[in-house]
Design a protein around this motif. Structure first.
Motif, PDB file in Angstrom:
ATOM      1  N   THR A  98      -6.258  -2.848  -4.427  1.00 29.44           N
ATOM      2  CA  THR A  98      -4.999  -3.946  -4.534  1.00 29.44           C
ATOM      3  C   THR A  98      -4.144  -3.792  -5.766  1.00 29.44           C
ATOM      4  O   THR A  98      -2.835  -4.345  -5.725  1.00 29.44           O
ATOM      5  N   LEU A 102      -0.405  -4.092  -4.968  1.00 32.56           N
ATOM      6  CA  LEU A 102       0.666  -5.028  -5.988  1.00 32.56           C
ATOM      7  C   LEU A 102       1.665  -4.041  -6.818  1.00 32.56           C
ATOM      8  O   LEU A 102       2.648  -4.512  -6.935  1.00 32.56           O
ATOM      9  N   ARG A 105       4.523  -3.532  -4.297  1.00 33.08           N
ATOM     10  CA  ARG A 105       4.871  -4.725  -3.785  1.00 33.08           C
ATOM     11  C   ARG A 105       5.887  -5.108  -4.936  1.00 33.08           C
ATOM     12  O   ARG A 105       7.169  -5.258  -4.808  1.00 33.08           O
ATOM     13  N   GLY A 154       1.672  -3.183   0.853  1.00 36.28           N
ATOM     14  CA  GLY A 154       2.332  -3.735  -0.466  1.00 36.28           C
ATOM     15  C   GLY A 154       3.552  -4.399   0.021  1.00 36.28           C
ATOM     16  O   GLY A 154       4.458  -5.316  -0.505  1.00 36.28           O
ATOM     17  N   THR A 160      -1.858 -11.158  -0.906  1.00 37.90           N
ATOM     18  CA  THR A 160      -2.767 -10.464  -1.934  1.00 37.90           C
ATOM     19  C   THR A 160      -4.231 -10.807  -1.849  1.00 37.90           C
ATOM     20  O   THR A 160      -4.822  -9.673  -1.257  1.00 37.90           O
ATOM     21  N   TYR A 164      -7.064  -8.052  -0.200  1.00 40.35           N
ATOM     22  CA  TYR A 164      -8.152  -7.766  -0.912  1.00 40.35           C
ATOM     23  C   TYR A 164      -9.325  -7.868  -0.233  1.00 40.35           C
ATOM     24  O   TYR A 164     -10.346  -6.880   0.036  1.00 40.35           O
TER      25      TYR A 164
END
Ligand SMILES: Cc1cc2nc3c(=O)[nH]c(=O)nc-3n(C[C@H](O)[C@H](O)[C@H](O)COP(=O)(O)OP(=O)(O)OC[C@H]3O[C@@H](n4cnc5c(N)ncnc54)[C@H](O)[C@@H]3O)c2cc1C
Length: 727
Positions: A98, A102, A105, A154, A160, A164
């Motif tokens: 994750t 992120l 992203r 991402g 999100t 996850y």
């Protein structure tokens, strides 16, 4: 931007250090085997610290997308055993993934989404619908590298939290296999043996289970929808089409062309709105009005004076003659000869496979059909403004019956229909006031387009009132008055006739949708195949939206007909990527793809190229040197995102860009195409020329200039300054 750069530098530094210091050697199977005894001793002495240390190391490796996660998973099995090892790896890998997700992203998503927004639209829609399923499948099948999934996901629109938890559950099976193998670390020689082909296939099968389950659920839902109805054993028709407007005519034409047995039901007039009360009469009226406007402008063309003697009723009769001249194209005879069974009557869907038709001759019949296409169109929307019924009003349905020109006319609405008719009636001699509650007319177009059209309207004597909300209609001393609200104050506008043109509402009631529970919003709700919640019932045209144009109705008709006849063997998703339209006011406005307002709203990066038509030879010769061609392109590329053309014959000119955009042809190719001189179409090429000039290869041109200098002066090329050859 600075934060992004800082993070990027940090990550780059960490990765470079990892490889420069050869830290990868600590993440090899051999290294762990050699240190296994020492590590196990440490874990026995300090179990919590060892677990925390392991968790953090795993998290960092996963977050930084550094190779080594597979080896660490095995180590987890060896050091912590199956239970604790799985627990630690499961949380560390999902959390690390994750973080990587992120990071990708944060660093790249905005850029990727802006730059590839058009192409990503479908992917984003797919992710929105089924992203979890795809991610789950990818996670279960460890063929796709772990880090790649994190980074790519991402860049998509998946949430999100979904990323996850789907990752954590999806990776569990693979984690278990690896941690379990790790418990036998001493016997393991390499990573490759852990996943046998059999194991890989099992995981792959496990991966597709959710997708298969989804399909099964869909089937069950479908079964449930149909179960209250009795399906006929045989059908009378392959297809019944409800409504004989643009959508219904094309649908039935295609069905007959592919030899299906098709019935087309029309309750009023074949040809629907477009032929009878829409495109055709409006364009015929525009033609007469344009002639009058040219006569008014005669002095511009060297004709000292030109006057027109005309009777409004005769103009309106000509409009009807034009409709009559086109009518045979949409006639019962023509469609019957094409193989369509045309029934004049009112259709009602009484079951998913049955349509009841009350013929205009009073006879009723019930047809059993394999599929149905709803093409029932739309009608003018009349807002509930107090007093409107009392004063009486015209709509685009009834305005064609006028035979006396109203001296003072109000047109309510600043959209395409309202604007076209405003200009027509003004040119025919009415004193027209156009009332629009928004800040500008033609609000779907860019601001300068509205400004140009408004300026032209005002120059022609039309009173364009924007930010005016119609409040009520009253009759005072025999005079009709609209009271509109403008900036908190009441404005009184006396008139003789009011034309309501504030939009069109889809026909959604009275023909069975309610009884079958077919969901509707502003239009009939369909999926991308144009299917309603009953997969054998489709909708096309104005009744389905989202666009209300004849050419879109015809475009959808192809999908509705083909899908209705050939599903479930083959289905096509309706494609709205390249939709053009035009508003036939003067100056004409044509649109394709994105304009600036939409590009900004959707966060799509674009470059604008404008060619002003006042420079074009033919436009100057024609006395129509005004307007522009505006092309939106992908920054730095000649790929077309959208086009707006304002000017004479804009609706015809844009066809070249429609073809280009549809087939991925860029501005360079348009520039390299011969256009006849002198034509208005040259404007398209010149717009491409403006783009090219702005993207001229400066360095290359400098080099070419130096070459010419050398050639002129008889110097050898090597004497040219070295910088010309440095890049
Ligand atoms: C003034 C005006 C100007 C326009 N100009 C343009 C233009 O220049 N270019 C453009 O592209 N578009 C234009 N349009 C829009 C265009 O006319 C529509 O988009 C097009 O007609 C939609 O076709 P359709 O088949 O979906 O619906 P329609 O043409 O409305 O056809 C639907 C048909 O279904 C029939 N029907 C409904 N219910 C039943 C039932 N239960 N049983 C049997 N029959 C039924 C109706 O009688 C109707 O004939 C204009 C519209 C207007 C009003």
């Amino acid at each position: 931007m600075h934060r992004r750069l800082a993070l990027f530098a940090l990550l780059l530094g960490a990765s470079v250090s990892f490889f420069a210091l050869d830290l990868g050697r600590f993440l090899s199977l051999d290294y762990f085997k050699s240190q296994q005894a020492a590590i196990e001793a440490w874990r026995a002495a300090q179990p919590l610290a060892a677990a925390a240390m392991f968790f953090l190391a795993y998290l960092a490796i996963a977050a930084l997308s550094i190779p080594g996660a597979a080896v660490l998973t095995l180590v987890a099995g060896a050091i912590f055993g199956l239970g604790w090892g799985t627990l630690l790896v499961s949380f560390a890998s999902a959390s690390g993934a994750t973080l990587a997700f992120l990071t990708a992203r944060f660093l790249l998503r905005d850029w990727v989404q802006a730059r590839f927004a058009l192409r990503l639209r479908a992917i984003n829609a797919g992710i929105e619908r089924e992203g979890g399923f795809y991610l789950f499948t990818l996670r279960l099948v460890p063929i796709v590298p772990f880090f790649l999934i994190n980074l790519l996901m991402g860049l998509t629109a998946i949430r999100t939290w979904s990323f996850y938890w789907v990752s954590q559950i999806g990776m569990l099976a693979g984690t278990l296999v690896y941690v379990n193998a790790g418990t036998q670390l001493a016997r393991l020689e390499s990573l490759s043996g852990i996943l046998s082909p059999g194991m890989l296939i099992s995981l792959a099968l496990l991966g597709v289970v959710p997708l298969i389950s989804k399909k099964i659920l869909e089937r069950l839902r479908m079964k449930k929808i149909y179960e209250q109805w009795i399906k006929p054993k045989r059908f009378d028709r392959n297809l019944v089409v409800i409504g004989g407007g643009s959508a219904g005519l094309v649908t039935s034409y295609i069905a007959a062309a592919v030899k299906a047995k098709v019935t087309l039901v029309e309750k009023h007039k074949l040809g629907g709105d477009c032929l009878n009360t829409g495109c055709v009469p409006s364009k015929a009226l525009i033609r007469s009005a344009k002639l009058l406007s040219h006569m008014k402008r005669s002095a511009e063309f060297g004709i000292r004076s030109a006057t027109a003697e005309f009777d409004f009723a005769e103009v309106m009769e000509r409009v009807q003659r034009v409709v009559k001249a086109i009518e045979p194209h949409d006639s019962v005879e023509r469609y019957t000869s094409l193989g369509v069974d045309v029934v004049e009557g009112t259709a009602k869907i009484v079951s998913p496979w049955e349509v009841e038709i009350v013929g205009n001759d009073g006879k009723t019949q019930r047809l059993r059909t394999r599929a149905i296409v709803i093409a029932a169109g739309a009608r003018p929307f009349v807002p509930p403004i107090p007093g409107l019924d009392t004063v009486g009003y015209l709509t685009s349905d009834t305005v064609w019956n006028l035979r006396e020109l109203p001296p003072r006319m109000i047109v309510l609405g600043g959209g395409p229909i309202g604007s076209e008719l405003t200009q027509c009636f003004a040119r025919l001699g009415s004193k027209v006031t156009q009332v629009e509650m928004l800040p500008r007319i033609m609000v779907r177009e860019d601001i300068e387009v509205s400004e140009i059209v408004t300026a032209r309207f005002r120059a022609e004597g039309i009173d364009v009132l924007v930010n005016h909300k119609a409040k009520k209609f009253v009759v005072e001393k025999g005079e009709k008055i609209l009271i509109a609200e403008h900036e908190g104050k009441d404005v009184r506008i006396p008139f003789d006739a009011v034309l309501v043109a504030v939009g069109r509402a889809a026909n959604l009631t009275g023909y069975g949708l309610e009884d079958l529970g077919i969901p509707v919003g502003k239009t009939v709700t369909t999926n991308e195949y144009l299917q309603t919640n009953y997969p054998n019932i489709y909708a096309a045209g104005d009744v389905a939206g989202p666009y209300q144009f004849t050419h879109v109705a015809a475009h959808q008709a192809w999908y509705a007909a083909v899908n209705a006849l050939f599903a479930p063997f083959k289905k096509f998703k309706a494609d709205y990527s390249v939709i053009p339209w035009a508003t036939f006011v003067e100056p004409e406005v044509a649109r394709l793809g994105l304009n600036e307002i939409e590009a900004k709203e959707q966060g799509i990066a674009y470059e604008t190229t404008v060619y002003h038509i006042d420079d074009l030879d033919r436009a100057i010769a024609d006395g129509e040197a005004h307007g522009f061609v505006k092309v939106l392109t992908v920054p730095g590329k000649d790929k077309i995102l959208g086009v707006t053309i304002v000017g004479e014959h804009a609706g015809d000119l844009i066809a070249e860009y429609v073809l280009a955009m549809k087939h991925g042809i860029g501005l360079n190719k348009i520039l390299g195409t011969i256009h006849i001189y002198p034509t208005l179409a040259e404007a398209n090429k010149y717009a491409a020329g403006v783009w090219k000039k702005a993207h001229a290869p400066e360095k290359l041109l400098e080099l070419v200039s130096a070459f010419h200098t050398a050639a002129r002066l008889g110097l050898p090329l090597r004497t040219l300054p070295e910088r010309f050859f440095s890049e």
